[in-house]
Design a protein around this motif. Structure first.
Motif, short mmCIF file in Angstrom:
data_model
loop_
_atom_site.label_atom_id
_atom_site.label_comp_id
_atom_site.label_asym_id
_atom_site.label_seq_id
_atom_site.Cartn_x
_atom_site.Cartn_y
_atom_site.Cartn_z
N GLN A 208 -4.59 -0.60 0.27
CA GLN A 208 -4.17 -1.81 0.98
C GLN A 208 -3.19 -2.58 0.09
O GLN A 208 -3.17 -2.38 -1.13
CB GLN A 208 -5.37 -2.70 1.31
CG GLN A 208 -6.42 -2.03 2.18
CD GLN A 208 -5.93 -1.71 3.57
OE1 GLN A 208 -5.04 -2.41 4.10
NE2 GLN A 208 -6.48 -0.66 4.18
N ASP A 209 -2.40 -3.45 0.70
CA ASP A 209 -1.50 -4.28 -0.09
C ASP A 209 -2.30 -5.03 -1.15
O ASP A 209 -3.39 -5.54 -0.86
CB ASP A 209 -0.77 -5.29 0.79
CG ASP A 209 0.25 -4.64 1.71
OD1 ASP A 209 0.41 -3.41 1.64
OD2 ASP A 209 0.88 -5.37 2.50
N LYS A 210 -1.76 -5.09 -2.37
CA LYS A 210 -2.45 -5.77 -3.46
C LYS A 210 -1.63 -6.99 -3.88
O LYS A 210 -0.51 -6.87 -4.35
CB LYS A 210 -2.63 -4.84 -4.66
CG LYS A 210 -3.44 -5.46 -5.80
CD LYS A 210 -3.68 -4.45 -6.89
CE LYS A 210 -4.47 -5.04 -8.06
NZ LYS A 210 -5.82 -5.45 -7.65
N VAL B 151 -4.17 1.67 -12.85
CA VAL B 151 -3.21 1.52 -11.77
C VAL B 151 -2.93 2.90 -11.15
O VAL B 151 -2.63 3.85 -11.89
CB VAL B 151 -1.89 0.90 -12.28
CG1 VAL B 151 -0.81 0.94 -11.19
CG2 VAL B 151 -2.11 -0.52 -12.73
N PRO B 152 -3.03 3.04 -9.82
CA PRO B 152 -2.84 4.35 -9.18
C PRO B 152 -1.37 4.71 -9.00
O PRO B 152 -0.92 5.03 -7.89
CB PRO B 152 -3.55 4.16 -7.83
CG PRO B 152 -3.32 2.72 -7.51
CD PRO B 152 -3.40 1.99 -8.84
N GLY C 185 -1.15 5.50 -4.72
CA GLY C 185 -1.03 4.06 -4.71
C GLY C 185 -2.27 3.36 -4.19
O GLY C 185 -3.36 3.96 -4.08
N TYR C 186 -2.13 2.10 -3.84
CA TYR C 186 -3.25 1.31 -3.32
C TYR C 186 -3.48 1.60 -1.84
O TYR C 186 -2.52 1.85 -1.09
CB TYR C 186 -2.99 -0.18 -3.52
CG TYR C 186 -2.96 -0.61 -4.97
CD1 TYR C 186 -4.10 -0.57 -5.75
CD2 TYR C 186 -1.77 -1.06 -5.55
CE1 TYR C 186 -4.08 -0.96 -7.08
CE2 TYR C 186 -1.72 -1.46 -6.89
CZ TYR C 186 -2.88 -1.40 -7.65
OH TYR C 186 -2.85 -1.78 -8.97
N LYS D 25 0.84 -1.20 0.00
CA LYS D 25 0.00 0.00 0.00
C LYS D 25 0.87 1.25 0.00
O LYS D 25 2.02 1.23 0.45
CB LYS D 25 -0.93 0.00 1.21
CG LYS D 25 -0.22 0.12 2.55
CD LYS D 25 -1.22 0.12 3.70
CE LYS D 25 -0.51 0.28 5.04
NZ LYS D 25 -1.46 0.28 6.18
#
Length: 519
Positions: free
Chosen positions: A328-330, A271-272, A325-326, A204
């Protein structure tokens, strides 16, 4: 007259040549300007042969040829500027030297055209490696001189098949020297690669995806993102960067994003995070991520932000922070569902445990080596390489390199004597590592390379694969299987020469090919 003619990549239209628009996405206009650039390089080579080369002409030739490699530059205006630059250099050396009209080559006798094209596409690949080495301060005068020799020969109307075939093999010999130069440049700059496990999970928070081949650009990006709270993820051919000690030491170099280059239009959608393209492998940019694409060095695409010679990646960094970004972890996986991959098995590592390898062969634990590597691509039929690796015997080692490995590098095939059965040797230029290992094994067993229990099953897409194939042929290596299709630019007569002298052939099915290679 055709709008364009291009058959330099594996996916060329109808298996014969793109004549309206490139399957790669380039327009007829871009193709014409790329031909003009090559024609101007031939003019510069003619001028150099009458006068002398300079550091400026050496650098210019390499960058210009690299610019015309598939999936590098789609921007006509930047190519026009380069044409003007080459022509200015030519005029300063010899105002009488003429550029070459590439239409003469495309309309030439098919065998002459085939051999000249092998040379041209080969030196495009060599130029890409030489360009990377030069960025790190490494040059080889023999390699640099060969570009002029090869280009002049391509522009000669009186060339005969015999002399062109000799030059084809010389292209392979020069490429070996160039790959050795780049290997030295990379290892002396970043250290000797070490086996490294790389996660495919994206943490994340803000991050940047960097793709292509240029380790120098990655190093600069890592320096500029220190203490910025931004993670860096490699993509495609940048994966082997994780194995270099001088790059591994940056804590923000976290893992690898996605799979091979041809999947980017799907994988980059929404994709962020920004994507930085450093070399070839850019595809026509989709709206779903166009606002996040940045290019540098030889890569350019219309309307995309280009980072110039100053290499100030501030716009990329600001975009990463803005996107965030994300949340949470992706968790992501390879195409076979694996969550991690390995890299770092260059010749330094493999030869460092050569005694274990040799002992395993003598004990019968390792009965065969397969080099399964090369380019990946979108064309159907490339699942052959996944199935081939899955069906290899458990007492065999798979050496791999380049982006073709993404077809199977997330598979867990176990180990032999503590060694993983799949060993990723690095980028396409790290074919040099595979060659060094083969030479060392041949020396240890006091036999010819062709007598080793070693089979080469290669995939190709663009010009770097062409120069590597020519290197293998120049070393006298035989029985290579090539796929997913044979190059359109190889004429039947030239193919016969390769078959008769090197027994090169097309892939068929994994089952049939394995049976033949292990018989």
């Amino acid at each position: 007259m055709k709008d364009m003619f291009c058959f330099q990549c594996e996916q060329t239209a109808k298996g014969t040549g793109c004549e309206v628009k490139g399957v790669c996405g380039k327009t007829a206009s871009t193709a014409v300007w790329q031909d003009k650039l090559v024609g101007a390089c031939i003019g510069l080579a003619r001028a150099v042969q009458k006068t002398k080369a300079t550091e400026a002409t050496d650098s210019c030739i390499k960058k210009a040829l690299f610019t015309t490699v598939t999936n590098v530059n789609f921007d006509d205006e930047s190519i026009k500027i380069m044409v003007d630059c080459v022509e200015k250099m030519k005029a300063e050396l010899d105002p009488t030297a003429e550029n070459y009209d590439m239409a003469k080559l495309w309309d030439d006798n098919e065998d002459i055209r085939s051999l000249k094209t092998l040379i041209l596409l080969g030196i495009k690949g060599v130029a890409s490696y030489a360009h990377h080495a030069e960025i790190l301060g490494y040059k080889d005068p023999v390699v640099d001189a060969f570009f002029y020799k090869a280009l002049a020969a391509i522009g000669t109307d009186t060339a005969e098949m015999g002399e062109l075939l000799t030059l084809v093999l010389e292209t392979g010999t020069v490429n070996l020297a160039c790959m050795a130069l780049l290997d030295k440049a990379n290892t002396e700059t970043y250290g000797t690669p070490v086996p490294t496990e790389v996660t495919l999970t994206i943490e994340k928070g803000p991050f940047i995806i960097i793709t292509g081949h240029d380790l120098h650009d990655l190093k600069l990006l890592l320096e500029q993102t220190k203490d910025q709270g931004i993670n860096i993820y490699t993509h495609g051919e940048m994966l082997p960067a994780h194995a270099y000690p001088e790059l591994k030491k940056y804590p923000q170099l976290k893992g690898n994003f996605g799979t091979a280059w041809q999947n980017q239009q799907k994988e980059f959608a929404d994709v962020p995070a920004p994507i930085l393209y450093t070399t070839n492998c850019i595809m026509p940019v989709k709206d779903s991520y166009a606002d996040r694409v940045f290019t540098t060095d030889v890569v350019q695409y219309p309307s995309m932000i280009h980072i110039g010679k100053d290499k100030d990646f501030t716009p990329v960094i600001e975009k990463a922070l803005a996107l965030g970004g994300y949340a949470q972890d992706k968790e992501m996986t390879g195409i076979n569902g694996g969550k991690k991959v390995m890299t770092g098995f260059g010749h330094g590592t493999v030869l460092g445990v050569a005694d274990k390898v040799i002992d395993a062969v003598k004990a019968g634990d390792i009965k065969h080596f397969f080099l399964v590597g090369g380019c990946d691509g979108a064309k159907t039929g490339r699942n052959y390489y996944t199935e081939f690796v899955q069906q290899t015997p458990k007492d065999s080692i798979i050496l791999t390199l380049a982006c073709g490995k993404y077809r199977f590098n997330d598979l867990d095939l176990g180990t032999i004597g503590g060694l993983p059965r799949i060993m990723d040797m690095g980028q396409c230029n790290d074919a040099y590592s595979a060659i060094q290992v083969a030479i060392a094994l041949a020396g240890a067993f006091e036999c010819d390379i062709n007598e080793l229990p070693l089979s080469m099953v290669l995939s190709w897409y663009e010009q770097k694969a062409v120069c590597i194939l020519l290197t293998l042929l120049s070393l006298g290596i035989k029985n290579i299987l090539l796929g997913p299709s044979l190059p359109a630019f190889i004429s039947p007569n030239v193919l016969n020469v390769l078959v008769e002298n090197y027994n090169i052939g097309p892939i068929s099915t994994p089952e049939a090919d394995l049976a033949k290679l292990l018989s």
